[in-house]
Design a protein around this motif. Structure first.
Motif, PDB file in Angstrom:
ATOM      1  N   PRO A  74       0.799  -1.236   0.000  1.00 20.07           N
ATOM      2  CA  PRO A  74       0.000   0.000   0.000  1.00 20.07           C
ATOM      3  C   PRO A  74       0.824   1.275   0.000  1.00 20.07           C
ATOM      4  N   VAL A  75       2.105   1.189   0.379  1.00 18.41           N
ATOM      5  CA  VAL A  75       2.969   2.376   0.390  1.00 18.41           C
ATOM      6  C   VAL A  75       4.160   2.106  -0.532  1.00 18.41           C
ATOM      7  N   SER A  76       4.065   2.599  -1.752  1.00 21.79           N
ATOM      8  CA  SER A  76       5.152   2.391  -2.715  1.00 21.79           C
ATOM      9  C   SER A  76       4.987   3.386  -3.846  1.00 21.79           C
ATOM     10  N   TRP A  77       6.066   3.566  -4.621  1.00 27.41           N
ATOM     11  CA  TRP A  77       6.004   4.446  -5.781  1.00 27.41           C
ATOM     12  C   TRP A  77       5.209   3.817  -6.915  1.00 27.41           C
ATOM     13  N   ARG A  78       4.901   2.529  -6.773  1.00 27.42           N
ATOM     14  CA  ARG A  78       4.099   1.866  -7.804  1.00 27.42           C
ATOM     15  C   ARG A  78       2.758   2.558  -8.003  1.00 27.42           C
ATOM     16  N   LYS A  79       2.166   3.070  -6.932  1.00 24.10           N
ATOM     17  CA  LYS A  79       0.813   3.624  -7.042  1.00 24.10           C
ATOM     18  C   LYS A  79       0.757   4.867  -7.927  1.00 24.10           C
ATOM     19  N   PRO A  80       1.606   5.887  -7.726  1.00 23.76           N
ATOM     20  CA  PRO A  80       1.552   7.015  -8.664  1.00 23.76           C
ATOM     21  C   PRO A  80       1.975   6.627 -10.081  1.00 23.76           C
ATOM     22  N   VAL A  81       2.810   5.599 -10.200  1.00 23.07           N
ATOM     23  CA  VAL A  81       3.200   5.140 -11.532  1.00 23.07           C
ATOM     24  C   VAL A  81       2.007   4.514 -12.243  1.00 23.07           C
ATOM     25  N   THR A  82       1.426   3.500 -11.617  1.00 21.98           N
ATOM     26  CA  THR A  82       0.347   2.756 -12.280  1.00 21.98           C
ATOM     27  C   THR A  82      -0.925   3.580 -12.421  1.00 21.98           C
ATOM     28  N   PHE A  83      -1.256   4.374 -11.414  1.00 21.38           N
ATOM     29  CA  PHE A  83      -2.468   5.187 -11.516  1.00 21.38           C
ATOM     30  C   PHE A  83      -2.288   6.320 -12.519  1.00 21.38           C
ATOM     31  N   GLY A  84      -1.097   6.905 -12.577  1.00 20.92           N
ATOM     32  CA  GLY A  84      -0.859   7.944 -13.570  1.00 20.92           C
ATOM     33  C   GLY A  84      -0.972   7.398 -14.981  1.00 20.92           C
ATOM     34  N   LEU A  85      -0.340   6.264 -15.230  1.00 24.29           N
ATOM     35  CA  LEU A  85      -0.402   5.662 -16.563  1.00 24.29           C
ATOM     36  C   LEU A  85      -1.812   5.187 -16.891  1.00 24.29           C
ATOM     37  N   SER A  86      -2.466   4.528 -15.933  1.00 25.79           N
ATOM     38  CA  SER A  86      -3.796   3.969 -16.189  1.00 25.79           C
ATOM     39  C   SER A  86      -4.848   5.056 -16.377  1.00 25.79           C
ATOM     40  N   PHE A  87      -4.869   6.038 -15.482  1.00 24.56           N
ATOM     41  CA  PHE A  87      -5.855   7.109 -15.610  1.00 24.56           C
ATOM     42  C   PHE A  87      -5.586   7.946 -16.858  1.00 24.56           C
ATOM     43  N   GLY A  88      -4.303   8.181 -17.162  1.00 25.47           N
ATOM     44  CA  GLY A  88      -3.982   8.942 -18.358  1.00 25.47           C
ATOM     45  C   GLY A  88      -4.449   8.242 -19.615  1.00 25.47           C
ATOM     46  N   LEU A  89      -4.153   6.943 -19.712  1.00 31.06           N
ATOM     47  CA  LEU A  89      -4.575   6.168 -20.883  1.00 31.06           C
ATOM     48  C   LEU A  89      -6.098   6.091 -20.963  1.00 31.06           C
ATOM     49  N   THR A  90      -6.748   5.910 -19.819  1.00 34.91           N
ATOM     50  CA  THR A  90      -8.202   5.820 -19.803  1.00 34.91           C
ATOM     51  C   THR A  90      -8.841   7.133 -20.232  1.00 34.91           C
ATOM     52  N   LEU A  91      -8.293   8.259 -19.767  1.00 30.82           N
ATOM     53  CA  LEU A  91      -8.834   9.557 -20.157  1.00 30.82           C
ATOM     54  C   LEU A  91      -8.715   9.773 -21.657  1.00 30.82           C
ATOM     55  N   ILE A  92      -7.563   9.455 -22.212  1.00 33.15           N
ATOM     56  CA  ILE A  92      -7.369   9.582 -23.660  1.00 33.15           C
ATOM     57  C   ILE A  92      -8.335   8.668 -24.407  1.00 33.15           C
ATOM     58  N   LEU A 120     -17.054  15.073 -20.551  1.00 31.32           N
ATOM     59  CA  LEU A 120     -15.612  14.889 -20.674  1.00 31.32           C
ATOM     60  C   LEU A 120     -14.853  15.825 -19.744  1.00 31.32           C
ATOM     61  N   GLY A 121     -15.378  17.033 -19.542  1.00 32.80           N
ATOM     62  CA  GLY A 121     -14.717  17.958 -18.629  1.00 32.80           C
ATOM     63  C   GLY A 121     -14.722  17.448 -17.199  1.00 32.80           C
ATOM     64  N   VAL A 122     -15.866  16.953 -16.752  1.00 31.31           N
ATOM     65  CA  VAL A 122     -15.969  16.395 -15.402  1.00 31.31           C
ATOM     66  C   VAL A 122     -15.090  15.158 -15.268  1.00 31.31           C
ATOM     67  N   PHE A 123     -15.125  14.311 -16.285  1.00 32.41           N
ATOM     68  CA  PHE A 123     -14.332  13.082 -16.249  1.00 32.41           C
ATOM     69  C   PHE A 123     -12.846  13.408 -16.171  1.00 32.41           C
ATOM     70  N   ALA A 124     -12.401  14.365 -16.974  1.00 31.36           N
ATOM     71  CA  ALA A 124     -10.981  14.741 -16.976  1.00 31.36           C
ATOM     72  C   ALA A 124     -10.568  15.321 -15.630  1.00 31.36           C
ATOM     73  N   ALA A 125     -11.381  16.234 -15.090  1.00 34.88           N
ATOM     74  CA  ALA A 125     -11.053  16.843 -13.803  1.00 34.88           C
ATOM     75  C   ALA A 125     -10.987  15.793 -12.706  1.00 34.88           C
ATOM     76  N   ASP A 126     -11.893  14.824 -12.772  1.00 37.88           N
ATOM     77  CA  ASP A 126     -11.915  13.774 -11.756  1.00 37.88           C
ATOM     78  C   ASP A 126     -10.684  12.880 -11.865  1.00 37.88           C
ATOM     79  N   CYS A 127     -10.286  12.549 -13.093  1.00 37.74           N
ATOM     80  CA  CYS A 127      -9.082  11.733 -13.283  1.00 37.74           C
ATOM     81  C   CYS A 127      -7.852  12.433 -12.704  1.00 37.74           C
ATOM     82  N   VAL A 128      -7.732  13.718 -12.980  1.00 41.30           N
ATOM     83  CA  VAL A 128      -6.594  14.482 -12.465  1.00 41.30           C
ATOM     84  C   VAL A 128      -6.622  14.525 -10.939  1.00 41.30           C
ATOM     85  N   ALA A 129      -7.808  14.751 -10.362  1.00 48.76           N
ATOM     86  CA  ALA A 129      -7.931  14.831  -8.905  1.00 48.76           C
ATOM     87  C   ALA A 129      -7.575  13.493  -8.244  1.00 48.76           C
TER      88      ALA A 129
END
Length: 274
Positions: A63-81, A101-110
């Protein structure tokens, strides 16, 4: 953007598709380009944290690792696109499209921002109720998940409406992809509900263990919305008739469904046993 676009061209399908990719940006609506840009930045953030992990080290799992910002950044970014792109084939009012799309994008970033903040604080981002701030983050992540569900369900319903402007092969791919996405949302909701229940019962580690059992099912159903429409789009660069494209997409959908069903069954058994 017309879903029937992409007339038969000569040359290699993949080479033609690569040349057509810039047109997705130049021919896209303003809100779609904004989502592409935001998704790209989220993915770059994920890659940046991969470098942070390489320098800082530490565990990759847990639960505490750099994996989370890595995987969530890549996954949410790809999903948003992905959602911005496939949404271009869905019949929507322009104002509705911009809002969704605006709400979805803002939520992904948040969501990614909250998870990344907790990673830098070296504390778990999910199911963490150790302090008032951690509890707030956990609840905001859950609320953000609910917003994602609402926007994606709306798009799914729209994808099943009549849309003669989109080619039948793409309509089939979209509907199958969005249907699979609903299963991904259901598994995500189950992970959150079970994890929160375990955390509130004082079983913090059990929350992470049990929720993790559904991750394979969540992953395989989440990305059908990219794989199947991408296949339908690539087929427009071949010499196949639309009837053959429909059959090809149908076959790919069936194969994907069988593979996903196997993963879901295994994940569900582990989830129930946990």
């Amino acid at each position: 953007m017309d879903g029937a676009a992409g007339a038969v061209r000569g040359g290699l399908p993949l080479a033609d598709a690569a040349r057509a990719v810039p047109g997705l940006w130049t021919g896209g609506r303003g809100i779609e380009r904004a989502c592409y840009a935001a998704g790209g930045l989220l993915m770059l953030g994920g890659l940046f944290h991969l470098l942070v992990f390489a320098v800082d080290g530490g565990p990759w799992t847990g639960p505490v690792s750099w994996r989370k910002p890595v995987t969530f950044g890549l996954s949410f970014g790809l999903t948003l696109i992905t959602i911005a792109w496939v949404g271009s084939f869905v019949r929507l009012g322009e104002r509705t499209r911009r809002v969704l799309l605006g709400v979805f994008a803002a939520d992904c970033v948040a969501e990614v921002a909250l998870i990344t903040t907790q990673a830098w604080r070296r504390v778990p981002s999910h199911f963490n109720m150790e302090t008032g701030f951690d509890t707030l983050v956990t609840r905001l992540l859950a609320a953000g998940g609910a917003i994602l569900v609402i926007t994606l369900v709306w798009l799914t319903v729209a994808a099943f409406r009549a849309n003669p402007g989109t080619a039948p092969s793409m309509r089939l791919a979209l509907r199958a992809g969005f249907a699979a996405l609903m299963l991904a949302l259901a598994s995500g909701a189950a992970m959150i509900a079970r994890g929160v229940a375990e955390a509130q019962g004082g079983h913090q580690q059990a929350a992470y263990h049990v929720a993790g059992a559904l991750k394979p099912a969540h992953f395989v159903t989440m990305h059908a919305i990219l794989v199947l429409p991408a296949l339908a789009w690539l087929l427009t660069f071949t010499g196949l008739t639309e009837g053959r494209r429909v059959r090809t997409v149908a076959l790919a959908t069936a194969a994907y469904g069988v593979a996903a069903a196997a993963v879901i069954v295994v994940s569900a058994v582990r989830f129930a046993a946990g």
